[in-house]
Enzyme design. Structure first.
Site, mmCIF file in Angstrom:
data_model
loop_
_atom_site.group_PDB
_atom_site.id
_atom_site.type_symbol
_atom_site.label_atom_id
_atom_site.label_comp_id
_atom_site.label_asym_id
_atom_site.label_seq_id
_atom_site.Cartn_x
_atom_site.Cartn_y
_atom_site.Cartn_z
ATOM 1 N N GLU A 87 0.936 -1.215 0.026
ATOM 2 C CA GLU A 87 0.101 -0.068 -0.079
ATOM 3 C C GLU A 87 0.852 1.152 0.058
ATOM 4 O O GLU A 87 0.309 2.281 -0.456
ATOM 5 C CB GLU A 87 -0.969 -0.127 1.190
ATOM 6 C CG GLU A 87 -2.081 -1.104 1.157
ATOM 7 C CD GLU A 87 -3.018 -0.909 0.172
ATOM 8 O OE1 GLU A 87 -3.089 0.291 -0.544
ATOM 9 O OE2 GLU A 87 -3.756 -1.843 -0.201
ATOM 10 N N SER A 359 -59.727 -15.777 30.975
ATOM 11 C CA SER A 359 -59.900 -16.385 32.333
ATOM 12 C C SER A 359 -58.334 -16.356 32.949
ATOM 13 O O SER A 359 -58.290 -16.809 34.207
ATOM 14 C CB SER A 359 -60.454 -17.708 32.284
ATOM 15 O OG SER A 359 -61.936 -17.497 31.997
#
Length: 714
Positions: A87, A359
Site C-alpha cells: 500500500e 380467564s
C-alpha cells in the site's frame, strides 16, 4: 543598461517573495483547514458489543461494523510490513503524501482525461476512509491531502498505521485486522503468520474480488505478489517468500451461524437498554459493551423450534401466530422470549403486544386479592348463579350453574359467574390495586375485568410477570432482560438490582399454587403431558363474528423453577382468520416446550411457617341411620346411633334431636359413624337424624331422615 539589469534582477526577487508568501499562506491554510475538517471523534473506532447468556456464552454481537480494535503492538511486525509493502512502501519516509506516487497518478490522470488513479499513501487512505466520501474528484483529493498532512503532524507513524489497520474493510461485513483474523483464520491477530498477513493484505484493494472465500485463486495470486514485494523491499528473504508462496491460504473461517431464535430476545434487550438505562441502540452498536442477560439459550432455542410447528395452532389457515415468555422464578430474569413464529429482527414483537387475557385474569384480579383481603378462603362458597349486574350478565361457558361452588372448584373449572360475583364482593378497585402491584395498570372499571374483558389488554410479558408473583411466594419483581452492562474498560455502567415488593402473603401464594395445580391435574389445563409439578390457568376470548370461534388463547403458569405465558391467535382476527379451538392448544405447547428443554421433574416446596392447603372435603349423602336402645350398667338405657360414615375421616357429623316438634342440635362428632346418648328416657318420644358437615365450606350436606330409637332391633 544598469537600469535594465536591475529591473531584470528585481522581477525574480518579486516572484520568489510571492512564491514564499503563497507557500506560507498555503501551509497555514493546510494547518487551519486540516484541523477544521478533522473531527477527532471519528478517529475513535467503533467496537461491536456482545451479548452473553446466563452461562457466560456469547450469543450475539451488536454492531454497525463488525470491528475489534487492537493496539499496534498486538499486530506482528511482518503483518504490518505486508500492508506497507503493497500500500505505501515509503510510509516511514513521507509526511502524509508521497510525491513520486502523486506524480505518477497525476500523469496517468492527465492521459485519461479524468481522475482514475489514487496514488494515495496509507495516511491519505486513512483520511479518506474516516473523514471523506469515496468519490474520485480533485476537490476530494485536495481535502484528503490537507487532512493527511495534519494527521502526520498530530500522530506518530505507528499510531497512524494502527488506526489504518483497525478501520480497513476486509469484506463479509468485517472491519479491522483483528476481526478479519478471527473471521478468516479463527485466531488472534498476534498469532498470524507472514503468509496469513499477506492473505489479509490482499483483500482491501477490492474486498469482493480478492475474497479468499469467494475467489481463492485471485487472493492467492495477489498474496504471492505481496510476498514478492516484501522480499524486494527487504522485509523477508527470498527463501521466506518462496516458502510462504508455496503454502495454501490456510483458511479456518469462523462459522457465522444464523441464530434467528435469538432475534426477538435481542430486540427486547436493546429496548430495555434504551428505556431503563438511557443507552441508545446506536451506542450499543458502537460502544464495545458486554451485555450480560438472564437468557437460557437452550430454552430459547427450544421454544423457537417448537413454536414453529403448525400442529399446535388450530387456525383457519397456516398463519396463526404465537408468542411465549419464560421467567426465572428466583431472579425474575427473562430466560426466553419468542416474539412470533417467524419473527424477524426489529419486527412486530408479540412478547410486548397486548391481548385480551380471558380467564387467566381470575387468579390475579379476583381470587388472589379475595384471599389476601381475608374475605374468602380456598374452600369458601361462592355464588354460581346466572345473575345481572346492571346491564352486564356474565355466563358460564357451559351454561350450567350449581348455586354455590368453592373458590377452588371455581378456579379449577374456570367458572365465570363465581369470578364476577367475587369481584363484586371485594370491589373492582381492590382487584385493580392488586393488578397494578403486579405490573398491570389498566383503566378499566367494570366487572368484566374479572374475566379479562379489557379495553386494551395485557402482553404475555406482563402476564408472565404477574403469575411469577405467585411462584415467588407473593413477591413481585419486574421482569428484566439485562443483568448488567460492562464497558470496554471493564467498568459496570448498568447493573440490575431491583428488589421485589410484597403483594401477596406466602400463605395466599401457596394456597393459589395448590389450587392452580388442580387446574392442571383435573381442570381446564389437562391437555398435553408434563412430568413434574405445574400450576397454571387457561384463558380464551371469543370472536363474535363466527359461532364457536376463538380470538385469543392462553396458558399462564409456573413450575418450581420457571414461570411462563403462551399466547396464540391472529394479529388481526376476522371472519376468515380465527382459532377453531381454545386454550387446550397453548397449554399443550407450554408443556411441550418445557419438556423438550429438559425442564421437568421439579416439585414445589412449601415455605416455612405456611400451612398446607388441605385437599377438599367432598361430602357424600348420609342415607342410613339406625337408633337402638341398649342396656348399660345399673340397668340404665343408652341410645346407640349408627350411620354410614364417609371415607374421609375429616367429615363432621351433626346429631339433631326432634322432641315435641322442636329441632335441636344435640352434638357433633368427627370421623365417626356412631354416637351414644346415655340415660335415655324410653318415653320421651324423641327422634334423631344425622347431617354431614363440611368444615372447609361451613356447609351441611345431605343427611338422614329422623329416626325413633327402637327397644328391640330385628
Amino acid at each position: 543598461m544598469f537600469k535594465i539589469k536591475k529591473k531584470k534582477l528585481f522581477i525574480p526577487i518579486i516572484i520568489l517573495v510571492l512564491t514564499a508568501f503563497l507557500a506560507l499562506i498555503g501551509y497555514i491554510s493546510i494547518i487551519f483547514l486540516g484541523h477544521y475538517v478533522i473531527d477527532e471523534k471519528k478517529l475513535i473506532l467503533h467496537a461491536s458489543s456482545k451479548i452473553v447468556d446466563q452461562n457466560g456464552d456469547e450469543v450475539a454481537s451488536l454492531y454497525t461494523e463488525n470491528r475489534e480494535p487492537v493496539s499496534i503492538n498486538e499486530i506482528p511486525k511482518q503483518v504490518r510490513e505486508a500492508f506497507i509493502a503493497v500500500e505505501d512502501k515509503r510510509f516511514y519516509e513521507h509526511h502524509g503524501i508521497d510525491a513520486k506516487s502523486v506524480g505518477r497518478a497525476v500523469y496517468r490522470d492527465i492521459l485519461a482525461g479524468g481522475k482514475v488513479e489514487g496514488g494515495s499513501t496509507i495516511t491519505q487512505q486513512l483520511a479518506k476512509n474516516i473523514f471523506l466520501t469515496h468519490d474520485k474528484t480533485f476537490l476530494r483529493k485536495t481535502k484528503e491531502v490537507i487532512i493527511a498532512i495534519n494527521l502526520e503532524r498530530d500522530y506518530s507513524k505507528d499510531k497512524l498505521l494502527e488506526m489504518y489497520l483497525n478501520q480497513l474493510y476486509f469484506g463479509h461485513g468485517v472491519y479491522g485486522i483483528q476481526a478479519a483474523s478471527h473471521y478468516y483464520f479463527n485466531k488472534e491477530v498476534k498469532d498470524l503468520t507472514v503468509s496469513e498477513g499477506a492473505v489479509l493484505a490482499a483483500i482491501p484493494k477490492a474486498p469482493s474480488t480478492y475474497s479468499p472465500i469467494l475467489h481463492p485463486d485471485k487472493n492467492k495470486e495477489r498474496r504471492d505478489t505481496i510476498l514478492g514485494m516484501m522480499n524486494d523491499q527487504g522485509y523477508i528473504s527470498a527463501k521466506e517468500a518462496v516458502t510462504a508462496q508455496g503454502r495454501t491460504l490456510g483458511l479456518h473461517v469462523k462459522k457465522q451461524s444464523e441464530t434467528p431464535w435469538f432475534d426477538s430476545y435481542i430486540d427486547l434487550v436493546i429496548k430495555e437498554a434504551e428505556d431503563k438505562y438511557s443507552i441508545s441502540g446506536e451506542q450499543l452498536l458502537q460502544g464495545g459493551y458486554t451485555i450480560k442477560v438472564p437468557l437460557d439459550s437452550k430454552l430459547q432455542k427450544t421454544a423457537y423450534q417448537v413454536m414453529k410447528e403448525g400442529s399446535y395452532y388450530p387456525g383457519t389457515d397456516q398463519n396463526a401466530e404465537g408468542s411465549a415468555v419464560f421467567i426465572n422464578n428466583k431472579t425474575g430474569g427473562v430466560e426466553a422470549a419468542i416474539g412470533g413464529r417467524d419473527y424477524t429482527s426489529k419486527g412486530y414483537n408479540r412478547v410486548t403486544a397486548v391481548r385480551q387475557p380471558g380467564s387467566t385474569f381470575k387468579p390475579l384480579a379476583v381470587y388472589g386479592p379475595a384471599m389476601q383481603e381475608k374475605k374468602f378462603k380456598p374452600y369458601s362458597l361462592l355464588k354460581d348463579e346466572l345473575q345481572s349486574y346492571g346491564d352486564y350478565t356474565p355466563k358460564n361457558y357451559d351454561s350450567r350453574y350449581e348455586g354455590e361452588v368453592t373458590m377452588s372448584d371455581a378456579i379449577t373449572y374456570s367458572k365465570n359467574a363465581p369470578a364476577v360475583w367475587t369481584l363484586n364482593e371485594i370491589g373492582v378497585e381492590t382487584g385493580k390495586s392488586y393488578l397494578k402491584a403486579n405490573g398491570i395498570d389498566i383503566p378499566d372499571e367494570g366487572l368484566a375485568l374479572a374475566l379479562g374483558g379489557l379495553e386494551k389488554g395485557v402482553s404475555p410479558l406482563q402476564l408472565a410477570g404477574a403469575f411469577h408473583t405467585f411462584a415467588a411466594n407473593g413477591t413481585y419483581t419486574e421482569p428484566f432482560f439485562i443483568s448488567s452492562i460492562i464497558d470496554e474498560d471493564g467498568e459496570t455502567i448498568a447493573d440490575h438490582k431491583e428488589e421485589g415488593k410484597r403483594v401477596f402473603s406466602k400463605q395466599t401464594s401457596w394456597n393459589m399454587t395448590r389450587m392452580l395445580q388442580q387446574v392442571v391435574k383435573k381442570g381446564t389445563a389437562t391437555s398435553g403431558t408434563y412430568h413434574g409439578d405445574l400450576a397454571g390457568k387457561t384463558g380464551s376470548t371469543s370472536y363474535t363474528g363466527v359461532s364457536g370461534a376463538t380470538k385469543d388463547a392462553w396458558f399462564a403458569g409456573y413450575t418450581p423453577k420457571i414461570t411462563g405465558a403462551v399466547w396464540m391467535g391472529y394479529d388481526k382476527t376476522d371472519q376468515n382468520h380465527y382459532l377453531k379451538a381454545g386454550s387446550s392448544y397453548p397449554t399443550r405447547l407450554f408443556k411441550d416446550i418445557l419438556t423438550q428443554a429438559g425442564e421437568t421433574g421439579h416439585v414445589f416446596t412449601k415455605p416455612k411457617n405456611v400451612k398446607e392447603l388441605e385437599s377438599p372435603i367432598e361430602l357424600k349423602p348420609v342415607k342410613t341411620l339406625t337408633a337402638d336402645y341398649t342396656f348399660k350398667a345399673a340397668g340404665l338405657f343408652t341410645i346407640e346411633l349408627k350411620w354410614d360414615a364417609q371415607e374421609d375421616d375429616r367429615a363432621v357429623y351433626r346429631i339433631y334431636v326432634n322432641k315435641d316438634g322442636e329441632e335441636t342440635l344435640l352434638d357433633s362428632v368427627e370421623g365417626k359413624g356412631s354416637y351414644e346418648i346415655p340415660y335415655a328416657n324410653l318415653f320421651s318420644g324423641a327422634s334423631y337424624k344425622i347431617v354431614p358437615y363440611n368444615t372447609q365450606t361451613k356447609r351441611e350436606g345431605e343427611g338422614t331422615d329422623y329416626v325413633q330409637p327402637k327397644l328391640f332391633s330385628s
